[in-house]
Design a protein around this motif. Structure first.
Motif, PDB file in Angstrom:
ATOM      1  N   ILE A 157       0.850  -1.227  -0.126  1.00  0.00           N
ATOM      2  CA  ILE A 157      -0.050   0.010  -0.031  1.00  0.00           C
ATOM      3  C   ILE A 157       0.860   1.210  -0.058  1.00  0.00           C
ATOM      4  N   ILE A 158       1.840   1.241   0.856  1.00  0.00           N
ATOM      5  CA  ILE A 158       2.823   2.512   0.928  1.00  0.00           C
ATOM      6  C   ILE A 158       3.356   2.853  -0.355  1.00  0.00           C
ATOM      7  N   LEU A 159       4.126   1.735  -1.047  1.00  0.00           N
ATOM      8  CA  LEU A 159       4.919   1.745  -2.313  1.00  0.00           C
ATOM      9  C   LEU A 159       3.885   2.069  -3.413  1.00  0.00           C
ATOM     10  N   GLY A 160       2.524   1.468  -3.290  1.00  0.00           N
ATOM     11  CA  GLY A 160       1.677   1.862  -4.272  1.00  0.00           C
ATOM     12  C   GLY A 160       1.254   3.533  -4.300  1.00  0.00           C
ATOM     13  N   VAL A 161       1.058   3.940  -3.185  1.00  0.00           N
ATOM     14  CA  VAL A 161       0.828   5.499  -3.133  1.00  0.00           C
ATOM     15  C   VAL A 161       2.139   6.232  -3.296  1.00  0.00           C
ATOM     16  N   LEU A 162       3.316   5.676  -3.119  1.00  0.00           N
ATOM     17  CA  LEU A 162       4.428   6.182  -3.869  1.00  0.00           C
ATOM     18  C   LEU A 162       4.750   6.381  -5.374  1.00  0.00           C
ATOM     19  N   CYS A 163       3.871   5.395  -5.891  1.00  0.00           N
ATOM     20  CA  CYS A 163       3.796   5.061  -7.442  1.00  0.00           C
ATOM     21  C   CYS A 163       5.007   4.320  -7.897  1.00  0.00           C
ATOM     22  N   ILE A 164       5.603   3.656  -6.894  1.00  0.00           N
ATOM     23  CA  ILE A 164       6.625   2.639  -7.185  1.00  0.00           C
ATOM     24  C   ILE A 164       6.084   1.605  -8.174  1.00  0.00           C
ATOM     25  N   GLY A 165       4.623   1.197  -8.075  1.00  0.00           N
ATOM     26  CA  GLY A 165       4.328   0.194  -8.905  1.00  0.00           C
ATOM     27  C   GLY A 165       4.379   0.921 -10.519  1.00  0.00           C
ATOM     28  N   CYS A 166       4.052   2.124 -10.627  1.00  0.00           N
ATOM     29  CA  CYS A 166       4.073   2.815 -12.084  1.00  0.00           C
ATOM     30  C   CYS A 166       5.487   2.670 -12.468  1.00  0.00           C
ATOM     31  N   LEU A 167       6.496   2.931 -11.623  1.00  0.00           N
ATOM     32  CA  LEU A 167       8.067   3.021 -11.954  1.00  0.00           C
ATOM     33  C   LEU A 167       8.464   1.475 -12.549  1.00  0.00           C
ATOM     34  N   LYS A 168       7.919   0.614 -11.746  1.00  0.00           N
ATOM     35  CA  LYS A 168       8.337  -0.947 -12.100  1.00  0.00           C
ATOM     36  C   LYS A 168       7.703  -1.128 -13.588  1.00  0.00           C
ATOM     37  N   ARG A 169       6.296  -0.762 -13.694  1.00  0.00           N
ATOM     38  CA  ARG A 169       5.790  -0.938 -14.933  1.00  0.00           C
ATOM     39  C   ARG A 169       6.821  -0.252 -16.113  1.00  0.00           C
ATOM     40  N   ALA A 170       6.853   1.041 -15.882  1.00  0.00           N
ATOM     41  CA  ALA A 170       7.747   1.678 -16.983  1.00  0.00           C
ATOM     42  C   ALA A 170       8.970   0.834 -17.264  1.00  0.00           C
ATOM     43  N   ARG A 171       9.685   0.475 -16.098  1.00  0.00           N
ATOM     44  CA  ARG A 171      10.946  -0.089 -16.452  1.00  0.00           C
ATOM     45  C   ARG A 171      10.852  -1.547 -17.156  1.00  0.00           C
ATOM     46  N   GLU A 172       9.912  -1.974 -16.885  1.00  0.00           N
ATOM     47  CA  GLU A 172       9.532  -3.538 -17.528  1.00  0.00           C
ATOM     48  C   GLU A 172       9.446  -3.023 -19.178  1.00  0.00           C
ATOM     49  N   VAL A 173       8.476  -2.069 -19.547  1.00  0.00           N
ATOM     50  CA  VAL A 173       8.288  -1.729 -20.979  1.00  0.00           C
ATOM     51  C   VAL A 173       9.734  -1.286 -21.474  1.00  0.00           C
ATOM     52  N   LYS A 174      10.489  -0.619 -21.001  1.00  0.00           N
ATOM     53  CA  LYS A 174      11.683  -0.221 -21.293  1.00  0.00           C
ATOM     54  C   LYS A 174      12.537  -1.751 -21.674  1.00  0.00           C
ATOM     55  N   LYS A 175      12.603  -2.541 -20.709  1.00  0.00           N
ATOM     56  CA  LYS A 175      13.342  -3.796 -20.846  1.00  0.00           C
ATOM     57  C   LYS A 175      12.848  -4.584 -22.132  1.00  0.00           C
ATOM     58  N   ILE A 176      11.478  -4.553 -22.103  1.00  0.00           N
ATOM     59  CA  ILE A 176      11.087  -5.300 -23.220  1.00  0.00           C
ATOM     60  C   ILE A 176      11.406  -4.442 -24.623  1.00  0.00           C
ATOM     61  N   SER A 177      11.448  -3.218 -24.637  1.00  0.00           N
ATOM     62  CA  SER A 177      11.852  -2.583 -25.830  1.00  0.00           C
ATOM     63  C   SER A 177      13.040  -2.668 -26.338  1.00  0.00           C
ATOM     64  N   ARG A 178      13.976  -2.878 -25.179  1.00  0.00           N
ATOM     65  CA  ARG A 178      15.539  -3.241 -25.444  1.00  0.00           C
ATOM     66  C   ARG A 178      15.561  -4.571 -26.224  1.00  0.00           C
ATOM     67  N   GLU A 179      14.821  -5.444 -25.745  1.00  0.00           N
ATOM     68  CA  GLU A 179      14.833  -6.905 -26.008  1.00  0.00           C
ATOM     69  C   GLU A 179      14.529  -6.974 -27.394  1.00  0.00           C
ATOM     70  N   GLN A 180      13.470  -6.179 -27.898  1.00  0.00           N
ATOM     71  CA  GLN A 180      12.753  -6.247 -29.250  1.00  0.00           C
ATOM     72  C   GLN A 180      14.030  -5.441 -30.052  1.00  0.00           C
ATOM     73  N   ARG A 181      14.663  -4.386 -29.478  1.00  0.00           N
ATOM     74  CA  ARG A 181      15.570  -3.836 -30.583  1.00  0.00           C
ATOM     75  C   ARG A 181      16.763  -4.925 -30.615  1.00  0.00           C
ATOM     76  N   VAL A 182      17.140  -5.750 -29.803  1.00  0.00           N
ATOM     77  CA  VAL A 182      18.030  -6.715 -30.004  1.00  0.00           C
ATOM     78  C   VAL A 182      17.646  -7.648 -30.991  1.00  0.00           C
ATOM     79  N   LYS A 183      16.511  -8.189 -31.030  1.00  0.00           N
ATOM     80  CA  LYS A 183      15.865  -9.250 -31.980  1.00  0.00           C
ATOM     81  C   LYS A 183      15.927  -8.382 -33.247  1.00  0.00           C
ATOM     82  N   ASP A 184      15.472  -7.200 -33.446  1.00  0.00           N
ATOM     83  CA  ASP A 184      15.247  -6.495 -34.830  1.00  0.00           C
ATOM     84  C   ASP A 184      17.016  -6.466 -35.211  1.00  0.00           C
ATOM     85  N   LEU A 185      17.888  -6.124 -34.517  1.00  0.00           N
ATOM     86  CA  LEU A 185      19.333  -5.952 -34.915  1.00  0.00           C
ATOM     87  C   LEU A 185      19.704  -7.395 -35.372  1.00  0.00           C
TER      88      LEU A 185
END
Length: 201
Positions: A157-185
């Motif tokens: 609850i505390i971490l959710g109020v501090l928007c840490i969950g949103c930060l985690k999702r943003a980092r996961e999207v970044k990681k997936i995007s990086r992996e996709q770039r590796v595949k493209d290259l």
């Protein structure tokens, strides 16, 4: 529309790379892709710990239900424990972040929602104490499981109020995007090698 234009520009940029630039970019992206994000690792560890504690709550509630049924003490206790088991199973499934579960229970996508559900399960596990002190071993296990899950729920609850969950999702999207770039290259490099083989032949 903006996203499509960005994708087209990205594809055009990749196709215009020279062989040396492709190799350099591929090596750079691969080295970045190999690096694990410590933040995501910590989040994964916390999810595993929470899942294990929720499984402990399931075990405690099942044992309590069986003992109550055998002793024929109170039918409401048995029914209550069964509901606690079902909701604790939902907590475990939410911690796996299975898309099927998150699709139907959108609130579990947010950490504050997950935390409140965990607090609820902790309270259910701690409810109906044995007033006659006939099951001290089970009571101790019940206390440990409920307080541990309560601590996890409050943390969520505390971490959710501090928007840490949103930060985690943003980092996961970044990681997936990086992996996709590796595949493209890698795909581009494979096509270049095929074309070179055809030209040599």
């Amino acid at each position: 529309m903006v996203r499509n234009r960005e994708e087209e520009e990205y594809d055009e940029e990749i196709n215009n790379l020279t062989p040396r630039e492709v190799e350099a970019a591929s090596a750079s992206v691969k080295s970045k892709g190999r690096r694990t994000d410590p933040f995501l690792v910590v989040c994964k560890c916390f999810r595993v710990i929470t899942s294990l504690i929720a499984i402990l709550c399931i075990a405690v509630n099942v044992l309590s239900a069986i003992r109550s049924f055998k002793e024929r003490s109170d039918i409401f206790d048995v029914v209550f424990r069964c509901y606690a088991v079902l909701i604790a199973v939902l907590v475990v499934l939410a911690e796996t972040e299975w898309e099927f579960i998150l699709k139907f229970w959108k609130v579990l996508e947010y950490w504050a929602g997950r935390g409140m559900l965990q607090v609820f399960v902790a309270v259910m596990t701690r409810a109906f104490p044995d007033v006659y002190d006939r099951r001290k071993d089970l009571m101790l296990l019940q206390d440990i499981a409920s307080y541990l899950l309560l601590a996890c729920g409050v943390t969520y609850i505390i971490l959710g109020v501090l928007c840490i969950g949103c930060l985690k999702r943003a980092r996961e999207v970044k990681k997936i995007s990086r992996e996709q770039r590796v595949k493209d290259l890698e795909e581009l490099e494979r096509r270049r090698e095929e074309l070179e083989a055809v030209l040599i032949a």
